[in-house]
Design a protein around this motif. Structure first.
Motif, PDB file in Angstrom:
ATOM      1  N   MET A  85       1.064  -1.230  -0.015  1.00  0.00           N
ATOM      2  CA  MET A  85       0.178  -0.053   0.018  1.00  0.00           C
ATOM      3  C   MET A  85       0.958   1.356  -0.013  1.00  0.00           C
ATOM      4  O   MET A  85       1.730   1.434   0.481  1.00  0.00           O
ATOM      5  N   ILE A  86       0.396   2.265  -0.811  1.00  0.00           N
ATOM      6  CA  ILE A  86       1.098   3.461  -0.953  1.00  0.00           C
ATOM      7  C   ILE A  86       0.682   4.447  -0.050  1.00  0.00           C
ATOM      8  O   ILE A  86      -0.520   4.782   0.121  1.00  0.00           O
ATOM      9  N   GLU A  87       1.537   5.280   0.700  1.00  0.00           N
ATOM     10  CA  GLU A  87       0.956   6.350   1.837  1.00  0.00           C
ATOM     11  C   GLU A  87       1.701   7.425   0.864  1.00  0.00           C
ATOM     12  O   GLU A  87       2.569   7.924   0.571  1.00  0.00           O
ATOM     13  N   TRP A  88       0.372   8.369   0.626  1.00  0.00           N
ATOM     14  CA  TRP A  88       0.721   9.662  -0.109  1.00  0.00           C
ATOM     15  C   TRP A  88       0.687  10.901   0.995  1.00  0.00           C
ATOM     16  O   TRP A  88       0.103  10.847   1.677  1.00  0.00           O
ATOM     17  N   ARG A  97       6.162   3.680  -0.171  1.00  0.00           N
ATOM     18  CA  ARG A  97       5.921   2.398   0.213  1.00  0.00           C
ATOM     19  C   ARG A  97       6.928   1.744   1.074  1.00  0.00           C
ATOM     20  O   ARG A  97       7.995   2.045   0.784  1.00  0.00           O
ATOM     21  N   THR A 155       4.450  -0.950 -11.782  1.00  0.00           N
ATOM     22  CA  THR A 155       3.433  -1.146 -10.561  1.00  0.00           C
ATOM     23  C   THR A 155       2.038  -0.363 -10.780  1.00  0.00           C
ATOM     24  O   THR A 155       1.300  -0.890  -9.955  1.00  0.00           O
ATOM     25  N   GLU A 215      -1.439   6.063 -10.774  1.00  0.00           N
ATOM     26  CA  GLU A 215      -2.145   6.168  -9.259  1.00  0.00           C
ATOM     27  C   GLU A 215      -1.803   7.828  -8.960  1.00  0.00           C
ATOM     28  O   GLU A 215      -2.344   8.437  -8.433  1.00  0.00           O
ATOM     29  N   LYS A 266      -4.086  10.816  -8.695  1.00  0.00           N
ATOM     30  CA  LYS A 266      -4.124  11.649  -7.082  1.00  0.00           C
ATOM     31  C   LYS A 266      -4.159  12.991  -7.432  1.00  0.00           C
ATOM     32  O   LYS A 266      -4.551  14.012  -6.797  1.00  0.00           O
TER      33      LYS A 266
END
Length: 150
Positions: A1-4, A53, A91, A96, A100
């Motif tokens: 999971m990506i932390e933005w 990530r 990926t 993404e 965003k």
């Protein structure tokens, strides 16, 4: 999971900013063998979107871009220094990142369009987000670019 993280320049932690600059250098100057002034004076007035990530227990930057306010580079707002790091490639994180950034930027600068100077080989990618080419290809720092608006 990506932390933005979507942050103004003054709110970016020092170590995070160092990693952003390190990755911008790695991608744009070293990988693309392009000598250009990355530190261009725009960063302090920009908002920056960073995707982090955890990879092998390490917090790793996988994607980044900056939103340049209207009137700084163009009359429109702009997205620039768009990159996916080596760790994030393949990926889908680039898609993404744009998905965003667009609404966040529109909230920050309501009523403004986007103008970007896109590397020509990414024209179709940006086109998939509604950007339309408005210039013929031109050479910028040894890499073919096109201007696109949205």
């Amino acid at each position: 999971m990506i932390e933005w993280h979507w942050l103004a320049f003054d709110d970016i932690p020092r170590n995070d900013w160092y990693e952003v600059l390190r990755q911008r250098q790695a991608v744009f100057i070293l990988e693309q063998t392009c000598l250009y002034p990355d530190i261009d004076g725009c960063d302090p007035v920009c908002h920056h979107l960073m995707g982090w990530r955890e990879i092998d227990g390490q917090r790793t930057l996988v994607a980044y871009l900056r939103c340049v306010p209207p009137g700084v580079k163009f009359d429109e707002m702009s997205l620039g220094r768009v990159l996916t790091t080596q760790a994030g490639r393949g990926t889908g994180v680039g898609r993404e990142l744009l998905a965003k950034a667009i609404p966040l930027s529109e909230q920050l600068h309501p009523g403004y369009r986007f103008r970007i100077g896109a590397q020509a080989h990414l024209e179709k990618f940006y086109g998939s987000f509604g950007f339309e080419t408005v210039t013929a290809p031109y050479d910028e720092d040894g890499i073919m670019h096109v201007d696109m608006v949205r």
